[in-house]
Design a protein around this motif. Structure first.
Motif, PDB file in Angstrom:
ATOM      1  N   VAL A  66      -4.927 -11.446   4.396  1.00  0.00           N
ATOM      2  CA  VAL A  66      -5.103 -10.077   3.899  1.00  0.00           C
ATOM      3  C   VAL A  66      -3.985  -9.146   4.363  1.00  0.00           C
ATOM      4  O   VAL A  66      -3.327  -8.500   3.546  1.00  0.00           O
ATOM      5  CB  VAL A  66      -6.490  -9.531   4.278  1.00  0.00           C
ATOM      6  CG1 VAL A  66      -6.600  -8.053   3.903  1.00  0.00           C
ATOM      7  CG2 VAL A  66      -7.589 -10.325   3.583  1.00  0.00           C
ATOM      8  N   PRO A  67      -3.714  -9.041   5.687  1.00  0.00           N
ATOM      9  CA  PRO A  67      -2.627  -8.139   6.095  1.00  0.00           C
ATOM     10  C   PRO A  67      -1.254  -8.605   5.631  1.00  0.00           C
ATOM     11  O   PRO A  67      -0.368  -7.783   5.381  1.00  0.00           O
ATOM     12  CB  PRO A  67      -2.728  -8.131   7.622  1.00  0.00           C
ATOM     13  CG  PRO A  67      -3.450  -9.377   7.977  1.00  0.00           C
ATOM     14  CD  PRO A  67      -4.402  -9.622   6.847  1.00  0.00           C
ATOM     15  N   ASN A 109       3.166  -6.039  -0.307  1.00  0.00           N
ATOM     16  CA  ASN A 109       3.089  -4.996  -1.331  1.00  0.00           C
ATOM     17  C   ASN A 109       3.483  -3.630  -0.803  1.00  0.00           C
ATOM     18  O   ASN A 109       4.044  -2.809  -1.547  1.00  0.00           O
ATOM     19  CB  ASN A 109       1.686  -4.972  -1.938  1.00  0.00           C
ATOM     20  CG  ASN A 109       1.470  -6.109  -2.919  1.00  0.00           C
ATOM     21  OD1 ASN A 109       1.942  -6.062  -4.046  1.00  0.00           O
ATOM     22  ND2 ASN A 109       0.786  -7.161  -2.479  1.00  0.00           N
ATOM     23  N   ALA A 110       3.238  -3.381   0.492  1.00  0.00           N
ATOM     24  CA  ALA A 110       3.689  -2.121   1.081  1.00  0.00           C
ATOM     25  C   ALA A 110       5.209  -2.065   1.130  1.00  0.00           C
ATOM     26  O   ALA A 110       5.822  -1.012   0.873  1.00  0.00           O
ATOM     27  CB  ALA A 110       3.103  -1.963   2.482  1.00  0.00           C
ATOM     28  N   LEU A 111       5.832  -3.192   1.448  1.00  0.00           N
ATOM     29  CA  LEU A 111       7.292  -3.249   1.432  1.00  0.00           C
ATOM     30  C   LEU A 111       7.821  -3.053   0.027  1.00  0.00           C
ATOM     31  O   LEU A 111       8.828  -2.347  -0.181  1.00  0.00           O
ATOM     32  CB  LEU A 111       7.765  -4.585   1.996  1.00  0.00           C
ATOM     33  CG  LEU A 111       7.615  -4.782   3.506  1.00  0.00           C
ATOM     34  CD1 LEU A 111       7.860  -6.232   3.885  1.00  0.00           C
ATOM     35  CD2 LEU A 111       8.576  -3.867   4.267  1.00  0.00           C
ATOM     36  N   ALA A 161      13.898  -1.405   9.542  1.00  0.00           N
ATOM     37  CA  ALA A 161      13.475  -0.003   9.592  1.00  0.00           C
ATOM     38  C   ALA A 161      12.238   0.213   8.733  1.00  0.00           C
ATOM     39  O   ALA A 161      11.278   0.894   9.143  1.00  0.00           O
ATOM     40  CB  ALA A 161      14.613   0.904   9.134  1.00  0.00           C
ATOM     41  N   VAL A 162      12.235  -0.394   7.545  1.00  0.00           N
ATOM     42  CA  VAL A 162      11.077  -0.260   6.653  1.00  0.00           C
ATOM     43  C   VAL A 162       9.919  -1.112   7.176  1.00  0.00           C
ATOM     44  O   VAL A 162       8.760  -0.685   7.146  1.00  0.00           O
ATOM     45  CB  VAL A 162      11.454  -0.659   5.214  1.00  0.00           C
ATOM     46  CG1 VAL A 162      10.261  -0.478   4.281  1.00  0.00           C
ATOM     47  CG2 VAL A 162      12.642   0.161   4.725  1.00  0.00           C
ATOM     48  N   PHE A 163      10.216  -2.307   7.652  1.00  0.00           N
ATOM     49  CA  PHE A 163       9.178  -3.202   8.186  1.00  0.00           C
ATOM     50  C   PHE A 163       8.403  -2.513   9.304  1.00  0.00           C
ATOM     51  O   PHE A 163       7.152  -2.524   9.321  1.00  0.00           O
ATOM     52  CB  PHE A 163       9.831  -4.482   8.689  1.00  0.00           C
ATOM     53  CG  PHE A 163       8.868  -5.510   9.210  1.00  0.00           C
ATOM     54  CD1 PHE A 163       8.342  -6.474   8.367  1.00  0.00           C
ATOM     55  CD2 PHE A 163       8.490  -5.541  10.548  1.00  0.00           C
ATOM     56  CE1 PHE A 163       7.451  -7.438   8.834  1.00  0.00           C
ATOM     57  CE2 PHE A 163       7.614  -6.491  11.031  1.00  0.00           C
ATOM     58  CZ  PHE A 163       7.093  -7.440  10.168  1.00  0.00           C
ATOM     59  N   ARG A 164       9.126  -1.924  10.267  1.00  0.00           N
ATOM     60  CA  ARG A 164       8.460  -1.257  11.375  1.00  0.00           C
ATOM     61  C   ARG A 164       7.627  -0.076  10.907  1.00  0.00           C
ATOM     62  O   ARG A 164       6.565   0.216  11.488  1.00  0.00           O
ATOM     63  CB  ARG A 164       9.497  -0.786  12.401  1.00  0.00           C
ATOM     64  CG  ARG A 164      10.190  -1.910  13.168  1.00  0.00           C
ATOM     65  CD  ARG A 164      11.046  -1.361  14.294  1.00  0.00           C
ATOM     66  NE  ARG A 164      11.739  -2.425  15.009  1.00  0.00           N
ATOM     67  CZ  ARG A 164      12.970  -2.815  14.724  1.00  0.00           C
ATOM     68  NH1 ARG A 164      13.673  -2.204  13.762  1.00  0.00           N
ATOM     69  NH2 ARG A 164      13.530  -3.794  15.414  1.00  0.00           N
ATOM     70  N   THR A 177       0.494   0.247   8.918  1.00  0.00           N
ATOM     71  CA  THR A 177      -0.403   0.633   7.816  1.00  0.00           C
ATOM     72  C   THR A 177      -1.249  -0.528   7.321  1.00  0.00           C
ATOM     73  O   THR A 177      -2.202  -0.297   6.567  1.00  0.00           O
ATOM     74  CB  THR A 177       0.394   1.213   6.644  1.00  0.00           C
ATOM     75  OG1 THR A 177       1.165   0.169   6.007  1.00  0.00           O
ATOM     76  CG2 THR A 177       1.335   2.324   7.109  1.00  0.00           C
ATOM     77  N   VAL A 178      -0.906  -1.753   7.703  1.00  0.00           N
ATOM     78  CA  VAL A 178      -1.652  -2.912   7.203  1.00  0.00           C
ATOM     79  C   VAL A 178      -2.539  -3.553   8.263  1.00  0.00           C
ATOM     80  O   VAL A 178      -3.263  -4.510   7.991  1.00  0.00           O
ATOM     81  CB  VAL A 178      -0.698  -3.978   6.625  1.00  0.00           C
ATOM     82  CG1 VAL A 178       0.209  -3.378   5.579  1.00  0.00           C
ATOM     83  CG2 VAL A 178       0.120  -4.662   7.716  1.00  0.00           C
TER      84      VAL A 178
END
Length: 443
Positions: free
Chosen positions: A389-390, A396-398, A433-436, A441-442
């Protein structure tokens, strides 16, 4: 509307109302024209217009960092590859039944990257065709029909290769002469047990074939076990299993479609990490940086009888334009130090991911080699239970932040991070930077 047949990170039509109107219209048109078999990635599918290097651009001009696509192995639209394609297309494009210089020069260059025991190459259009052909050769040579594959393997979409691709799902049955084994898993098995456990499981599968009157033909594995969640350590864990295969009269087929062409950093081919020499090796998508060229490299004695007894020909396999692209890919890998870049940048990426996830209880493992990295999500580190799930939420958040990755593994819980090989440290920093930012949030 699209089919809901399962695919990791696949678009689900239950999300249809959540995407913008223009995307809805394209999905409807795609379904009307292409039918339900074609799948889309992400909860919110992306509409791309062009690409360059390690970036793709959507119709609005927004730039996406590509941390997933292995097909453009030397980068999207590499100018040298583009020029080679255009030059050859304007000169000659024909099949391998005529004498041409390009296919021979490329065969020489390609075989030079292999151990001396592997001396012939046969060209196809796709990795599926290459695996299909390798299976035909193995069955002809051994007079057997049975193959051993891993439990969540993917090897292609022809009839024969679909039957050895359990990851295609329950509605695509495994062949009756096929046996599956659990993939090596150093995270759960411990590095010291992987080699023995895998060899023992292959031996049991072969014995089960014998009990059912099935003659064994071979073992085929993706040498980084990417569909099984990316299994790469410890180096050399395939050796005993390959010995078991040979002792049983079978052949070992190394599927290099995903690990090959310098991706793993320490060797051109994944099988070289294990100190083994395969009987046959298959290649696919990255070979021509996206053009339809693939191939089978073989030990010469295996095709002597096959070539004399069986008519094999592939009209487009090894055509002049695709050969020009493939030759240029090899040249770029050498000239731009792609192997060294994979090793150095991959190590930096793995270290960065480990640092970012060290205190995250539901991240159980970060593993990889070169520019092929997996991040495994679990329920907790004590149980090591897969937690998809996470992982899919993060994928999808990325995507919403214009960074592209996907997931793999039986539990859909391993992030699949596999960028084009010109990826640099600054691209790792951009990704991290985006990953962190999205990771919390997940959780």
């Amino acid at each position: 509307m699209p089919s809901t047949a399962f695919m990791i990170n696949g678009f689900d039509d239950s999300n249809f109302s959540g995407v913008e109107r223009a995307t809805q219209d394209l999905i409807k048109q795609r379904q009307r024209l292409l039918g339900p078999c074609y799948k889309l990635f992400y909860e919110n599918p992306v509409h791309f217009d062009r690409a360059e290097g390690v970036y793709l651009y959507d119709k609005k001009g927004n730039r996406y960092l590509d941390v997933y696509n292995n097909v453009p192995v030397v980068g999207h639209c590499h100018p040298r590859v583009v020029e080679a394609i255009a030059r050859q297309a304007s000169t000659l494009n024909t099949h391998t039944r005529y004498l041409t210089d390009g296919v021979l020069a490329y065969a020489e260059s390609l075989l030079a990257t292999y151990p001396k025991e592997l001396g012939h190459v046969m060209f196809t259009c796709t990795g599926s065709e290459a695996n299909d052909l390798a299976m035909r050769i193995a069955r002809f040579h051994t007079k057997g029909s049975g193959f051993v594959v891993t439990r969540f393997a993917y090897h292609g979409i022809t009839q024969a290769t679909a039957e050895i691709s359990p990851t295609l799902g329950a509605n695509e049955p495994i062949g009756r002469d096929i046996r599956t084994v659990v993939a090596p898993d150093a995270y759960r098995q411990g590095g010291g047990n992987v080699e023995d456990l895998f060899a023992a499981s292959v031996e049991r599968a072969i014995e089960d074939m014998r009990r059912h009157g099935i003659k064994f033909a071979g073992l085929i594995v993706d040498t980084c076990f990417s569909s099984d969640g990316l299994q790469l350590t410890p180096k050399g864990f395939l050796q005993k299993a390959v010995d078991v295969v040979h002792d049983a009269g079978g052949l070992f087929i190394a599927d290099e479609v995903q690990p090959g062409f310098a991706r793993l950093g320490d060797s051109m081919w994944g099988f070289q990490r294990h100190g083994v020499v395969p009987d046959l090796v298959t290649m696919g998508k990255p070979m021509g940086n996206g053009l339809p060229i693939a191939g089978v490299v073989t030990q010469p004695h295996l095709v002597e009888a096959f070539g004399n007894a069986v008519r094999y020909f592939n009209t487009f396999g090894g055509n002049s334009v695709c050969i020009a692209a493939a030759q240029t890919v090899l040249d770029v890998i050498k000239d731009e130090n792609i192997l060294e870049n994979s090793r150095e940048v991959g190590a930096y990426l793995i270290d960065s991911l480990r640092g970012a996830t060290e205190s995250v209880e539901i991240v159980g493992d970060v593993r990889g080699a070169g520019l092929f990295v997996g991040v495994e999500f679990v329920t907790d580190r004590a149980s090591k239970k897969a937690n998809g799930v996470p992982a899919l939420r993060l994928v999808n958040a990325l995507r919403e932040r214009r960074v592209l990755i996907s997931a793999s593994g039986p539990g859909s819980n391993v992030l699949k991070i596999r960028p084009p090989l010109p990826f640099k440290k600054e691209h790792v920093d951009e990704f991290m930077a985006v990953f962190r930012e999205v990771l919390p949030t997940v959780l």
